[in-house]
Structures are given as C-alpha cells and as structure tokens.
Design an enzyme around this catalytic site. Structure first.
Site, PDB file in Angstrom:
ATOM      1  N   HIS A   1      12.541  12.566   9.724  1.00 25.73           N
ATOM      2  CA  HIS A   1      11.967  12.893   8.408  1.00 25.73           C
ATOM      3  C   HIS A   1      12.942  12.665   7.259  1.00 25.73           C
ATOM      4  CE1 HIS A   1       9.158  15.325   5.781  1.00 25.73           C
ATOM      5  NE2 HIS A   1       8.304  14.720   6.583  1.00 25.73           N
TER       6      HIS A   1
ATOM      7  N   HIS B   1       2.074   4.330   8.685  1.00 27.59           N
ATOM      8  CA  HIS B   1       2.181   5.736   8.306  1.00 27.59           C
ATOM      9  C   HIS B   1       0.867   6.157   7.654  1.00 27.59           C
ATOM     10  CE1 HIS B   1       3.665   8.917   5.387  1.00 27.59           C
ATOM     11  NE2 HIS B   1       4.243   9.336   6.499  1.00 27.59           N
TER      12      HIS B   1
END
Length: 382
Positions: free
Chosen positions: A186, A286
C-alpha cells in the site's frame, strides 16, 4: 450526433459518476474520481466538458483524448487523468451503444470469455484474515488480497516483520496451496522495510507483492526484487503510459495495476496493456471502485492477452454504506462463478446504471482517507 448535456453524481461510499447525453438520445456513463478528492475532480470534469466537449461529436474518442491531454500546457497527474478517464469511459459507452456492440468488439474482439477476480480481506489494519480467507474461499473465490501491515516506522522493529509474516502464514494455513494471496504494501512501507518484508513473506508464496514502495521511489524496485522471487506488482498511482515506461525498462515489475478511472480510461489503459505485453508483464487493473469503473476494466481485460486477474470491490472494507451492485438495474451482470466473472456482452460498457438509485443517493459521496500518525506525532503513510 453531438454531446449536448452531462451530469455528475457524487454517491456513497466514495464514487463519482458521470452521465453524458447526445443529441440522438444515447447515454454514456463514466466514473471519474480520485477517492477523497471528489470536488477537485468534479471541477476538472466540468472544465473539460464546458470548455471543449459540449457540442462535439462523441465518436472521435482518440482525438478528444489527445485534445484533453495535450490541449493544456500542464499535463498528467491524478486529477486531470481521472477526469479524462471518466469522460473517456462514457464516450466508449456511447460509441458501443451507437454500433450496438460491447466496447471489446470495437477494440478488436475478445481474447477471453471471462476473467478471474480476487476478493479483499482484512481491512486497512489487517485482522481476522484467516477466518475471512476461509469464508471467501468457501464462497468460491480462488484468489484473495490483503494489506501486509498497518502503519510502519521507517525502520521498524523485528516484531512488526514477524506480525506480517505470521498473518500471511495464518491465511496460507487456512486456505492451502491452491489459493493465491496477493499482499499489498500500500505504499506505506519504506525501502529498508520492504526488503525485509519481501524476504520474510516469501516462504508463504504470495501471489504478488503490491506497491512495495511509493511510485516516487520506483528506482528502488530493483533492490527490493533482489530480496525475493515473488512477483512485484505496482501501478495504481501511475497515470499514463509515460509513467509506466520507466518500470517496463527496469525489467523488475511482473504485474502492472493501472486504474481505468485514474490512468486515462479505456483508451490509455488499452495502450498501457499493449506496452506491458511487449515486456512480458501481466496486467491486473486496480479497481476498488464502483460498477462503471469495473465494467470499463472488464472491457479492456477482454481484449488484453496479458490480463491476469481483476480487482473488484464487492464487500471491500471501504463500502460501508453502499456496494457495487446497489447502483445497477441488473446486478446479475457481475455474478461471480468459481472465482471468475463473465465479460459483459451488452452494448457499450455492458451495464445499465440504475438512475433512480443514483439520484436518490447523490450528494452523499464524500470520503477522505484517514490520517495516521506515528507514536512521535509525525504523519505515517496510510
């Protein structure tokens, strides 16, 4: 045919939908959003629509893309590219409906009938992941993704690494060797910690290590790759083919993850996918977003031979008030079977947004990511 009108809808949990109308009554839908920056992207979309696109022929998609991108001296970045992305999705939706064909037919035709999807588990500060993993595998998913850690210090202690390793070990034990487990750093992990985590997690065979460092530190990816044989994935915060050029030339990234609501839409991601194929790099778009973004992803997945797997946000931890299927007239278009979703084959993007549900919830799409702090009060990466 001309573009005559448009409307923007900020809807929960954190999405922005765009509706473009043409003079002959065709409607196109797009999803232009930067999560947590809804007002900013809305203004960018309005500027592009008002100063350029109203009155134009919607069919000239490539020319419109080039004009929106090159028509300003300052280019790129998340806000402009997300605005372009949502408009681009809506134009492809219109074009597909005009020709009574799904977008994938206009891009060369399908290379597959369905695409594998993965399911998120665990939340931002991952916990209870083993039980959640079992539950999702029992529901039919064969691929999962989880955050590797909560916030980390720049150089953290051995316990932080052990916790991350034990968490992945518990999931691997719960689901066995036939389930893939993506691990997302992340962008909250620094280079020294990424190297240590990559080494520690390899024993449990992650599917990939996602965004091991922030994109501004992509020059560190070769060093990180030296510490693991696990595939490296990145790209959700990269917004054009020019951003991806460096990682392709490095030769260490194995999976790219462009976001079709951030990286210029269908037009641009189709080109990024082709570039990736030339470098033997897989693509896993994504998409922790809404149904329009997911539909756009699936149209590109359909024609990209190197599409590996698709992120989707059903039951993701962000969706506390509304979920992907809540805004569709026919939610069955995204039914998952054995860990796959069929490519929608209706005209355009292949979905029909529920306008009544969208209008009902419009104006309630505000969301901002949390600001985390370390023990000394300094800001931590979220």
């Amino acid at each position: 045919m001309q573009i005559v009108d448009y409307e923007l809808y900020a809807v929960p949990p954190r999405w922005l939908f765009l509706r473009i109308e043409t003079s002959d009554g065709l409607i196109g839908w797009g999803e232009p959003v930067v999560e947590g920056r809804t007002h900013t992207v809305r203004a960018a979309v309005e500027e592009l629509m008002q100063t350029y696109l109203l009155g134009k022929d919607p069919m000239r998609i490539e020319d419109h893309w080039q004009t929106m991108y090159r028509g300003g001296f300052y280019r790129g970045g998340p806000v402009l590219m997300s605005a372009i992305a949502g408009i681009d999705q809506a134009l492809w939706d219109i074009k597909g409906k005009h020709y009574d064909a799904p977008v994938y037919e206009l891009l060369g035709g399908r290379a597959r009938d369905r695409i594998r999807v993965y399911q998120w588990i665990g939340g931002d500060r991952p916990s209870g992941v083993a039980d959640k993993a079992r539950e999702k595998v029992e529901a039919g998913f064969s691929a999962l993704k989880m955050n590797a850690t909560a916030e980390l210090e720049r150089v953290d202690n051995p316990a932080a690494v052990t916790e991350a390793r034990d968490r992945l070990a518990a999931v691997r034990e719960a689901v066995g060797p036939e389930v893939d487990i993506g691990v997302d750093f992340h962008g909250r992990v620094t280079k020294p910690m990424a190297k240590r985590l990559a080494t520690a997690l390899e024993e449990y065979d992650p599917f990939f290590l996602e965004e091991p460092v922030l994109p501004e530190h992509n020059d560190a990816l070769p060093q990180i790759a030296e510490h693991t044989s696990t595939p490296i994935a990145t790209g959700e915060r990269m917004y054009s083919r020019w951003d991806f050029k460096e990682v392709f030339e490095q030769g260490v990234v194995d999976v790219i993850q462009p976001d079709l609501s951030h990286a210029g839409g269908i037009t641009e991601v189709h080109k990024i996918a082709a570039m990736a194929e030339a470098y033997d790099v897989a693509m896993a778009p994504h998409c922790p977003l809404g149904p329009i973004a997911l539909a756009a992803c699936l149209q590109v997945d359909a024609v990209a031979p190197n599409a590996l797997i698709q992120e989707q946000s059903l039951d993701i931890h962000y969706n506390e008030t509304s979920d992907v299927l809540d805004y569709l007239a026919d939610p069955s278009v995204f039914e998952y079977h054995e860990g796959y979703v069929d490519i929608p084959d209706r005209p355009g993007l292949g979905i029909e947004p529920d306008l009544e549900a969208i209008e009902e919830r419009a104006g309630h799409g505000e969301w901002h990511n949390p600001v985390w702090r370390h023990a000394d009060g300094s800001v931590a990466e979220w």
